[in-house]
Design a protein around this motif. Structure first.
Motif, mmCIF file in Angstrom:
data_model
loop_
_atom_site.group_PDB
_atom_site.id
_atom_site.type_symbol
_atom_site.label_atom_id
_atom_site.label_comp_id
_atom_site.label_asym_id
_atom_site.label_seq_id
_atom_site.Cartn_x
_atom_site.Cartn_y
_atom_site.Cartn_z
ATOM 1 N N UNK A 162 0.810 -1.220 0.065
ATOM 2 C CA UNK A 162 0.008 -0.066 -0.105
ATOM 3 C C UNK A 162 0.846 1.197 0.126
ATOM 4 N N UNK A 163 0.337 2.213 -0.923
ATOM 5 C CA UNK A 163 1.332 3.334 -1.064
ATOM 6 C C UNK A 163 0.646 4.363 0.222
ATOM 7 N N UNK A 164 1.339 4.531 1.296
ATOM 8 C CA UNK A 164 0.980 5.257 2.330
ATOM 9 C C UNK A 164 1.032 6.748 2.281
ATOM 10 N N UNK A 165 2.070 7.033 1.443
ATOM 11 C CA UNK A 165 2.344 8.576 1.380
ATOM 12 C C UNK A 165 3.591 8.680 0.496
ATOM 13 N N UNK A 166 4.146 9.965 0.508
ATOM 14 C CA UNK A 166 5.237 10.599 -0.292
ATOM 15 C C UNK A 166 6.129 11.261 0.320
ATOM 16 N N UNK A 167 7.570 11.066 0.278
ATOM 17 C CA UNK A 167 8.555 12.120 0.572
ATOM 18 C C UNK A 167 8.898 12.882 -0.692
ATOM 19 N N UNK A 168 8.919 14.211 -0.521
ATOM 20 C CA UNK A 168 9.382 15.038 -1.234
ATOM 21 C C UNK A 168 10.447 16.102 -0.833
ATOM 22 N N UNK A 169 11.432 16.275 -1.614
ATOM 23 C CA UNK A 169 12.539 17.449 -1.135
ATOM 24 C C UNK A 169 12.955 18.049 -2.281
ATOM 25 N N UNK A 170 13.276 19.397 -1.960
ATOM 26 C CA UNK A 170 13.780 20.175 -3.023
ATOM 27 C C UNK A 170 14.972 21.153 -2.655
ATOM 28 N N UNK A 171 15.334 21.684 -3.657
ATOM 29 C CA UNK A 171 16.484 22.822 -3.522
ATOM 30 C C UNK A 171 16.425 23.806 -4.660
ATOM 31 N N UNK A 172 16.617 25.110 -4.166
ATOM 32 C CA UNK A 172 16.501 26.119 -5.374
ATOM 33 C C UNK A 172 17.582 25.923 -6.352
ATOM 34 N N UNK A 173 18.691 25.319 -6.121
ATOM 35 C CA UNK A 173 19.919 25.317 -6.923
ATOM 36 C C UNK A 173 19.834 23.910 -7.775
ATOM 37 N N UNK A 174 20.363 23.668 -8.812
ATOM 38 C CA UNK A 174 20.306 22.674 -9.452
ATOM 39 C C UNK A 174 21.469 21.341 -9.135
ATOM 40 N N UNK A 175 21.344 20.537 -9.311
ATOM 41 C CA UNK A 175 22.655 19.481 -9.233
ATOM 42 C C UNK A 175 22.840 19.081 -7.537
ATOM 43 N N UNK A 176 21.945 19.260 -6.885
ATOM 44 C CA UNK A 176 22.181 19.191 -5.363
ATOM 45 C C UNK A 176 22.111 17.621 -4.892
ATOM 46 N N UNK A 177 21.390 16.883 -5.540
ATOM 47 C CA UNK A 177 20.868 15.337 -5.285
ATOM 48 C C UNK A 177 22.038 14.392 -5.770
ATOM 49 N N UNK A 178 22.438 13.488 -5.319
ATOM 50 C CA UNK A 178 23.460 12.530 -5.883
ATOM 51 C C UNK A 178 22.688 11.377 -5.764
ATOM 52 N N UNK A 179 23.610 10.003 -6.216
ATOM 53 C CA UNK A 179 22.910 8.683 -6.225
ATOM 54 C C UNK A 179 23.162 8.389 -4.944
#
Length: 426
Positions: free
Chosen positions: A169-186
């Motif tokens: 069951x999909x109970x919810x979702x986690x969302x994350x953001x940053x105003x600058x590009x390329x901030x999240x990695x593998x």
């Protein structure tokens, strides 16, 4: 970055002729040390979060801790958790908690809908990472916003993961953001996948705990209700005996033959049984179908067993007010108590006694006036308050959403009963 080690070479006079030294490039060592320290910090945060999720049974605190940890681990500017809410028009999620920015930054926006960007996460298809979500071909394809709503926090780097239970069951979702590009990695993907799994286990545990707490509360309430019913039953059986004895005496005084007495007494006992049937639907009735009646009919049923002086002893007046099954049980209980009291101690204990019952609608309530005259003189309130009086007050205030006020006047008892029209019709 270099690490330099040197030593002087001196002549016979002790003066320095030369310096001998080695310069070592330690950039890689520094980078490795920093990376090891970062890994240590990440592991500490993960371990702390895992321990908290395992121990925390409060859903709000548990989810907030997971979102806080994810913001810290990924370096996101903000993060949020949205609860999964199935909609007739498609999947959607409603805002639940946030980290990194004030709650007001999200609470005024609508639910997350299954747009091209959000659909994979809402449907539990997997994690999504984008170096620049505004450049993603799926971005801005859905009306009415064609991107993000006006006033929304700026987002370039985007990272999202579904929170899926053991049952799928999909109970919810986690969302994350940053105003600058390329901030999240593998690496951030891997961390978020682990945190999403922890969140799913924590939500499952919190739900199980809340369900167990509800079951305990319901069982406790059921036990309390059972004890009240037993007390009520015991009290009512005693009253039935007292009323029956009184009816036999009254019937004997007003009839001239045993046959006439038997007929009158049988009718009154049947009327008393009919009144009892109006009180019992939610306790032990075999017929659980919804029934409705009116206030006037209910008063007639309840008072019929207590009338000894024929027509004119009871005067009632009021509009038709609809009474449902639950409302009838509660109102009948109150009327039964005041009628029994009148039969034992008040106007109905004498052939000359009279009772006027009138009711009206005031706003969202029914107001019922009960006025006794011609009974024994009253010197004041009774010295001892019985369970019947408590039961009448509990029914008036609890089940009927109103109150009951008694005035012990010398010429006779007067009662004002208020009851919610909504509760009466229930």
């Amino acid at each position: 970055m270099f690490l330099t080690r040197a030593r002087p070479l001196r002549n016979a006079d002790g003066k320095i002729d030369y310096w001998f030294g080695i310069n070592t490039d330690i950039s890689a060592l520094q980078a490795a040390t920093a990376a090891a320290e970062e890994q240590r910090r990440l592991l500490e945060t993960l371990n702390r979060t895992a321990a908290m999720v395992a121990a925390e049974l409060n859903l709000d605190r548990m989810v907030q801790s997971v979102v806080d940890a994810a913001v810290q681990l990924t370096g996101a500017k903000f993060g949020a958790f949205f609860y999964h809410v199935p909609q007739p028009t498609g999947e959607a999620a409603t805002f639940y908690t946030i980290s990194g920015v004030p709650r007001e930054a999200f609470s005024s926006f609508p639910m997350v809908r299954a747009t091209e960007v959000f659909r994979p996460t809402l449907q539990g298809e997997g994690l999504i990472r984008s170096h620049d979500i505004t450049a993603d071909p799926r971005y801005g394809k859905n009306a009415p916003y064609k991107g993000v709503p006006e006033g929304h926090l700026p987002v370039r780097s985007y990272l999202a993961a579904p929170v899926v239970s053991r049952r799928g069951e999909v109970m919810g979702c986690l969302f994350f953001g940053h105003p600058e590009p390329g901030r999240f990695t593998a690496d951030h993907e891997t961390l978020l996948m682990g945190l999403a799994a922890q969140a799913a286990a924590g939500i499952d545990n919190a739900r199980l705990y809340e369900g167990a707490q509800r079951d305990i509360a319901e069982r406790k309430q059921a036990e309390e209700d059972r004890l009240i019913i037993l007390r009520e039953l015991n009290h009512r059986v005693k009253n039935l005996f007292a009323v029956t004895v009184g009816m036999i005496g009254m019937t004997a005084r007003t009839t001239s033959s045993t046959q006439e007495m038997a007929q009158a007494l049988t009718g009154r006992l049947r009327a008393l049984a009919s009144a009892h049937d109006l009180i019992r639907p939610n306790v032990a009735s075999a017929d659980q179908k919804a029934h409705h009646t009116h206030v006037g009919k209910l008063i007639e049923k309840i008072l019929a067993p207590h009338v000894s002086a024929g027509e004119g002893q009871i005067k009632q007046e009021g509009p038709d007010i609809r009474v449902g099954t639950t409302g009838a049980a509660s109102l009948a209980l109150v009327l039964h108590e005041v009628a029994t009291n009148a039969a034992k101690h008040g106007a109905l204990s004498r052939d000359t006694g009279r009772i006027a019952v009138s009711w009206r609608v005031e706003g969202e309530h029914m107001v019922l006036n009960w006025i006794e005259r011609g009974g024994p003189p009253i010197s004041g309130p009774p010295q001892r308050k019985g369970f019947g009086a408590d039961l009448a007050h509990m029914s008036a205030r609890g089940q009927l959403g109103g109150d009951i006020v008694k005035s012990w006047n010398p010429e006779g008892l007067e009662i004002v009963l208020r009851a919610s029209l909504e509760r009466l019709e229930a």
